[in-house]
Design a protein around this motif. Structure first.
Motif, PDB file in Angstrom:
ATOM      1  N   SER A  24     -13.549   5.607  -7.659  1.00 21.75           N
ATOM      2  CA  SER A  24     -12.093   6.222  -7.263  1.00 21.75           C
ATOM      3  C   SER A  24     -12.176   6.934  -5.617  1.00 21.75           C
ATOM      4  O   SER A  24     -11.333   6.775  -4.831  1.00 21.75           O
ATOM      5  CB  SER A  24     -11.486   7.193  -8.037  1.00 21.75           C
ATOM      6  OG  SER A  24     -11.089   6.258  -9.343  1.00 21.75           O
ATOM      7  N   GLU A  25     -13.489   7.399  -5.587  1.00 18.31           N
ATOM      8  CA  GLU A  25     -13.911   8.086  -4.320  1.00 18.31           C
ATOM      9  C   GLU A  25     -13.724   7.147  -3.310  1.00 18.31           C
ATOM     10  O   GLU A  25     -13.239   7.251  -2.225  1.00 18.31           O
ATOM     11  CB  GLU A  25     -15.181   8.873  -4.347  1.00 18.31           C
ATOM     12  CG  GLU A  25     -15.651   9.495  -3.139  1.00 18.31           C
ATOM     13  CD  GLU A  25     -16.941   9.936  -3.133  1.00 18.31           C
ATOM     14  OE1 GLU A  25     -17.265  10.454  -2.128  1.00 18.31           O
ATOM     15  OE2 GLU A  25     -17.644  10.208  -4.246  1.00 18.31           O
ATOM     16  N   GLY A  26     -14.693   5.840  -3.605  1.00 19.50           N
ATOM     17  CA  GLY A  26     -14.442   4.779  -2.591  1.00 19.50           C
ATOM     18  C   GLY A  26     -13.058   4.335  -2.285  1.00 19.50           C
ATOM     19  O   GLY A  26     -12.771   3.867  -1.036  1.00 19.50           O
ATOM     20  N   MET A  27     -12.228   4.189  -3.279  1.00 22.98           N
ATOM     21  CA  MET A  27     -10.785   3.798  -3.145  1.00 22.98           C
ATOM     22  C   MET A  27     -10.209   4.918  -2.231  1.00 22.98           C
ATOM     23  O   MET A  27      -9.531   4.417  -1.133  1.00 22.98           O
ATOM     24  CB  MET A  27     -10.027   3.889  -4.308  1.00 22.98           C
ATOM     25  CG  MET A  27     -10.472   2.542  -5.418  1.00 22.98           C
ATOM     26  SD  MET A  27      -9.234   2.687  -6.852  1.00 22.98           S
ATOM     27  CE  MET A  27      -7.700   1.758  -5.874  1.00 22.98           C
ATOM     28  N   VAL A  28     -10.068   6.027  -2.486  1.00 21.83           N
ATOM     29  CA  VAL A  28      -9.652   7.038  -1.614  1.00 21.83           C
ATOM     30  C   VAL A  28     -10.095   6.853  -0.180  1.00 21.83           C
ATOM     31  O   VAL A  28      -9.423   6.978   1.026  1.00 21.83           O
ATOM     32  CB  VAL A  28      -9.742   8.316  -2.024  1.00 21.83           C
ATOM     33  CG1 VAL A  28      -9.387   9.674  -0.895  1.00 21.83           C
ATOM     34  CG2 VAL A  28      -8.839   8.587  -3.249  1.00 21.83           C
ATOM     35  N   GLU A  29     -11.376   6.746   0.293  1.00 20.17           N
ATOM     36  CA  GLU A  29     -11.952   6.686   1.565  1.00 20.17           C
ATOM     37  C   GLU A  29     -11.530   5.616   1.982  1.00 20.17           C
ATOM     38  O   GLU A  29     -11.638   5.587   3.399  1.00 20.17           O
ATOM     39  CB  GLU A  29     -13.571   6.608   1.166  1.00 20.17           C
ATOM     40  CG  GLU A  29     -14.127   7.991   0.927  1.00 20.17           C
ATOM     41  CD  GLU A  29     -15.645   7.859   0.723  1.00 20.17           C
ATOM     42  OE1 GLU A  29     -16.552   6.707   0.551  1.00 20.17           O
ATOM     43  OE2 GLU A  29     -16.395   8.894   0.650  1.00 20.17           O
ATOM     44  N   ASP A  30     -11.256   4.152   1.273  1.00 18.33           N
ATOM     45  CA  ASP A  30     -10.542   3.264   2.014  1.00 18.33           C
ATOM     46  C   ASP A  30      -9.089   3.212   2.154  1.00 18.33           C
ATOM     47  O   ASP A  30      -8.404   2.314   2.768  1.00 18.33           O
ATOM     48  CB  ASP A  30     -10.984   2.011   0.943  1.00 18.33           C
ATOM     49  CG  ASP A  30     -10.818   0.513   1.719  1.00 18.33           C
ATOM     50  OD1 ASP A  30     -11.121   0.588   2.912  1.00 18.33           O
ATOM     51  OD2 ASP A  30     -10.665  -0.363   0.981  1.00 18.33           O
ATOM     52  N   GLY A  31      -8.445   4.347   1.843  1.00 13.30           N
ATOM     53  CA  GLY A  31      -7.078   4.546   2.386  1.00 13.30           C
ATOM     54  C   GLY A  31      -6.149   4.474   1.219  1.00 13.30           C
ATOM     55  O   GLY A  31      -4.868   4.867   1.339  1.00 13.30           O
ATOM     56  N   TYR A  32      -6.508   4.299  -0.100  1.00 13.45           N
ATOM     57  CA  TYR A  32      -5.560   4.846  -1.110  1.00 13.45           C
ATOM     58  C   TYR A  32      -5.319   6.221  -1.285  1.00 13.45           C
ATOM     59  O   TYR A  32      -6.036   6.992  -1.271  1.00 13.45           O
ATOM     60  CB  TYR A  32      -6.250   3.935  -2.720  1.00 13.45           C
ATOM     61  CG  TYR A  32      -6.412   2.598  -2.511  1.00 13.45           C
ATOM     62  CD1 TYR A  32      -5.141   1.633  -2.787  1.00 13.45           C
ATOM     63  CD2 TYR A  32      -7.663   1.986  -1.975  1.00 13.45           C
ATOM     64  CE1 TYR A  32      -5.175   0.449  -2.642  1.00 13.45           C
ATOM     65  CE2 TYR A  32      -7.620   0.794  -1.832  1.00 13.45           C
ATOM     66  CZ  TYR A  32      -6.760  -0.219  -2.324  1.00 13.45           C
ATOM     67  OH  TYR A  32      -6.742  -1.613  -2.291  1.00 13.45           O
ATOM     68  N   GLU A  33      -4.089   6.432  -1.613  1.00 12.95           N
ATOM     69  CA  GLU A  33      -3.420   7.872  -1.400  1.00 12.95           C
ATOM     70  C   GLU A  33      -3.166   8.597  -2.838  1.00 12.95           C
ATOM     71  O   GLU A  33      -3.458   9.891  -2.816  1.00 12.95           O
ATOM     72  CB  GLU A  33      -2.186   7.697  -0.743  1.00 12.95           C
ATOM     73  CG  GLU A  33      -2.256   7.044   0.572  1.00 12.95           C
ATOM     74  CD  GLU A  33      -0.895   6.604   1.296  1.00 12.95           C
ATOM     75  OE1 GLU A  33       0.134   6.890   0.447  1.00 12.95           O
ATOM     76  OE2 GLU A  33      -0.840   6.348   2.204  1.00 12.95           O
ATOM     77  N   ASP A  34      -3.142   7.970  -3.964  1.00 16.41           N
ATOM     78  CA  ASP A  34      -2.881   8.455  -5.148  1.00 16.41           C
ATOM     79  C   ASP A  34      -3.752   7.788  -6.275  1.00 16.41           C
ATOM     80  O   ASP A  34      -3.191   6.706  -6.610  1.00 16.41           O
ATOM     81  CB  ASP A  34      -1.462   8.698  -5.343  1.00 16.41           C
ATOM     82  CG  ASP A  34      -1.113   9.384  -6.429  1.00 16.41           C
ATOM     83  OD1 ASP A  34      -1.825   9.842  -7.229  1.00 16.41           O
ATOM     84  OD2 ASP A  34       0.187   9.456  -6.735  1.00 16.41           O
ATOM     85  N   VAL A  35      -4.696   8.230  -6.651  1.00 16.77           N
ATOM     86  CA  VAL A  35      -5.554   7.627  -7.717  1.00 16.77           C
ATOM     87  C   VAL A  35      -5.890   8.701  -8.733  1.00 16.77           C
ATOM     88  O   VAL A  35      -6.414   9.879  -8.639  1.00 16.77           O
ATOM     89  CB  VAL A  35      -6.855   7.214  -7.398  1.00 16.77           C
ATOM     90  CG1 VAL A  35      -7.857   6.522  -8.498  1.00 16.77           C
ATOM     91  CG2 VAL A  35      -6.752   6.195  -6.112  1.00 16.77           C
ATOM     92  N   VAL A  36      -5.116   8.357  -9.942  1.00 14.94           N
ATOM     93  CA  VAL A  36      -5.308   9.156 -11.287  1.00 14.94           C
ATOM     94  C   VAL A  36      -6.271   8.856 -12.037  1.00 14.94           C
ATOM     95  O   VAL A  36      -6.529   7.392 -12.164  1.00 14.94           O
ATOM     96  CB  VAL A  36      -3.995   9.404 -11.817  1.00 14.94           C
ATOM     97  CG1 VAL A  36      -4.087  10.090 -13.129  1.00 14.94           C
ATOM     98  CG2 VAL A  36      -2.854   9.795 -10.911  1.00 14.94           C
TER      99      VAL A  36
END
Length: 244
Positions: free
Chosen positions: A62-74
């Motif tokens: 999920s950290e990788g997702m946020v670093e890639d631009g995803y804004e809201d990961v629960v």
């Protein structure tokens, strides 16, 4: 660190995972890392989507997702031990939220509240545990419930279509596409053996035969089922098309 295939385990019990994460505290990614799956996620998800990662453990996915631009990961996990660790680790990152929760009962989330659910090994874990049929059904119905209409459940699994499709089709009203990815890549790809691309769905007919014709009878792959919630469908429709 792999799922046990011999006999059943207490995978549905918080105590099992609390003990496991107390003993094994190093970050671990089930099956695939974010960089390997990113091209597929880009195909189906947008950065503004509200995304739920179930059975997150201590994975940096999920950290990788946020670093890639995803804004809201629960992120949810049944283990309060690992959730406490992850809450502290990402306390300064508002895009990442960590909550202790049983995927079989996500009543804390409203119906139709997520654009996507990502499952990397959680269904497999439940299927290896006690009362697997009942627990997997409970889980899938909860996943379906929390998804918005046309929301997407992305299931990364070792389970071939002959094992997973019937389970998915009998649980909820999904429109299902199938992708595959190599379990591991070492060296250059052999184009004579590599007959698929991650971002292209594998041809899959209603009789579930074309998958073996396309990638062989014993492929060393993980299967990725992209299940779109559509209440207008009959249970478990299959999209057999391949998009360019």
């Amino acid at each position: 660190m792999t799922l046990g295939m011999g006999g059943t385990q207490s995978y549905g019990e918080p105590s099992y995972w609390d003990k496991r994460y107390t003993q094994e505290d190093s970050p671990f990614d089930w099956y695939q890392k974010y960089t390997a799956l990113a091209p597929l996620l880009h195909l189906y998800l947008s950065p503004s989507h509200r995304i739920l990662a179930i059975g997150c453990g201590n994975s940096p996915f999920s950290e990788g997702m946020v670093e890639d631009g995803y804004e809201d990961v629960v992120n949810i996990d049944i283990s309060s031990v690992v959730i406490e660790v992850m809450q502290k680790k990402y306390s300064d990152n508002p895009q990442l939220k960590y909550i202790t929760m049983d995927v079989r009962d996500m009543s804390a989330f409203e119906t139709d509240s997520f654009d996507a659910v990502i499952d990397k090994g959680t269904l497999d874990s439940i299927l290896c545990g006690n009362d697997s049929k009942e627990n997997s059904s409970m889980m899938l119905k909860e996943v379906f419930r929390v998804l918005k209409d046309n929301g997407i459940y992305i299931l990364i699994t070792y389970g071939a279509p002959s094992y997973r499709l019937n389970l998915l089709k009998s649980s909820c009203k999904w429109k299902i596409k199938l992708h595959v990815i190599e379990k591991s890549v070492s060296g250059a790809k052999n184009e004579d053996q590599q007959k698929w691309e991650l971002t292209k769905p594998v041809p899959l007919d209603q009789k579930e035969k074309s998958i073996e014709d396309f990638i062989g009878s014993n492929p060393d792959v993980h299967y990725i089922y992209v299940c779109t919630k559509d209440d207008s469908l009959a249970h478990g429709d299959i999209d057999a098309s391949v998009t360019d």
